[in-house]
Scaffold this active site. Sequence first.
Site: not given
Length: 791
Positions: A468, A584, A597
């Site tokens: 990630h 979230y 993001t």
Amino acid sequence: MAEAHQAVGFQFTVTSDGIDLHLSREVLKHIYLSGVTSWTKRAIRFKNGILTGVYPASPSSLLIVVIAIMSTIYARIDPSLGMIDTIKRTIGYMTVQTQTVLSAILFSTGLWLSLILMLRYILKALLSYHAWIFESHGKISFCTKLWLSLVKMFSGRRPLLYSFQTSLPRLPVPSVDDTITRYLESVRPLLDDEQYNQMEVVANDFKKDQAPKLQKYLILKSWWATNYVSDWWEEYIYLRGRSPIMVNSNFYSMDLLYVTPTHRQAARAGNVVHAMLQYRRKLERGEHAPLRALGVVPMCSYQMERMFNTTRIPGIETDFVRHLSDRKHLVVYHKGRFFKVWLYYGGRHLWPSELETQFQRILDDTTEPQPGELKLAALTAGNRVPWARARLKYFSQGVNKVSLEAIETSAFFLSLDDEVHGYDPDQLRSLDLYAKSLLHGKCYDRWFDKSFTLIAYKNGKLGVNAEHSWADAPIIGHMWEYVLATDCFHLGYTEEGHCKGDINKGLPPPTKLQWDIPLECQEVIEESYMVAKVIADDVDFHGCLFDEFGKGLIKKSRTSPDAFIQLALQLAQFRDKGEFCLTYEASMTRMFREGRTETVRSCTSESTAFVRAMEDKNTSAQKLDLFRKAADKHQNMYRLAMTGSGIDRHLFCLYIMSKYLSIDSPFLKQVLSEPWRLSTSQTPQQQLNMVDIKKFPRYVGAGGGFGPVADDGYGVSYIIIGENLITFHISSKFSSPETDSYRFGQNIRQAMLDIRALFDQKDKEKEKEILHTTFLCSVTLQHCFPTAGHH
């Protein structure tokens, strides 16, 4: 070995008559073709680099400017206001005519470059306008129409992948007042009056005392850095984490939901690897079209640069991402053995049939793993510090260094899995097992540090496990859409399920990597495996296919599909746990340069009011009114997050700045320690539009997912597929008595149906009202014209 095979092409022996050379024509041919390919690639990159460098102008426009200036000079007109004469005097030692031509060319070039900079500045100013995103769906104001026309005009024609990078605006730093106000608003529904008053006091103290200094430094960073968030986000959220990245960080993407083009494992892997190489070639040349919102507004392409040839390298205190420009090999894992496969032959990519041959050779290989080799990849699944120390101690020299270097420098990692997975409607938990296999596998059959691991199952199904730190899910999703579409609609298979094309029997076989792993290292590997296995065994996963309705019906109700689903998740969460929690939702900030993001805090006062109304005996009209307000609130917050006015990235950067300045902030500590018990994300669908899903409704992807963020919470990823299907990927932990992924999936399904019932009830009331009005009109007509029915 492949290297040995190539070496025999050039041999020499020393005899009494001198040196006797033996040259292989075949090898020389491959050397020649490889050189041609290499220089062709460099030439294309150079050309595309120039095209990107001068965008939105074109190289040919320089010639036009030069001709125009030269024409004015010969017409005895000086458009330079004396600058050409100044350049002529500076040059000297040339004929007058040469001075004139050269000074005109230099002035023209300067003018051309100035025009390019001006065009970029205008485009950047236009792209800084975000009012369009706040307009109601389907309603475009005159200002927005004019703005869209100007953006199209200044965007040029046929942009390459990185053409817009220098024209994208920087991510703005929100004001502290706005961020604190929005933060307090976001936590209001989660705190009682006393807790909220305490938080308000702490927040206001921070705003008055510490925030001004931190904000000044942050603004300074935003002027200096390309993006004031992204570098810190990558370092402190991902690379400095010392816990396992398997489950906790890595995420996965699934294969097509209903279709398996071939059940031959080697053939499917061959086609898909070839499609990935095609994608990589276009990526390295910058030939992919940039992603654009509304088909006009460009998104940042920065994250795509590190998709291939990239590995996360473990460190004692922090990891780092190692990216290489080009790699010509792949590393394949099968039943505990690692193989190196060359991806080029004679200066070209291997064809799918050739890759199938190579992978089949690996599948047919019956050799046993070397000592310590079977679970070697578990080092990448466990804690980072033991892996970093083992890498320094046991993999820094000898065959271990060579073999590890082969893995870490490979284009990507391929696991030929010996299990069968995929969605099977006849098996209740097939999607759950498929997801768990992609997320963690056996804990030692994926190299979790690679940018991504391609997983090919025994039955021909596929999947991807992605690291990630280097990029977010939409980046992998872009590549994955291209690959699946190319595999099914461009490459195809024979009737027997093999890759199309001839089989090249002259290919050197894959090279088996060699290891010399001592017992001490094997113990570290086993410890890492045990740590990873505890995490993997604790993952409770449920894949939920919701096919009662989808985007089509939601849009008919004039509601954002994302807002509809987020409110359904709030309702499901309340029914599941009997309370609300900090939620979230990931949104992207790629309209800004190097944007990644931002967080949308989906649990709001409006959403909690709606959920409570759903659980009370309110009328449908009241519930629907509250739903509309909550959906509008959510949409507005999502738009604020996308346009750089979010809450959490600003607070995160203020916290990092406070650490650098040794400022202790109770407010920031509390904000950063709050658990996200419901973490959600939407997987984008059809970024490329390579497949018409109306024409081919079964060729749809199943999306992807991630592990639970909180020990007592849920992770939910969802993908809106076409008009009538939504897939939910739900994760939690078995160790938590408060969570159950299957139960939560059922709560989501019921919440979706209950919200739809509100609109159904409204439609029924409208029908009743129309029927009642029609009846009254009929009665009135009969009263006024009693004999009308006889005529």
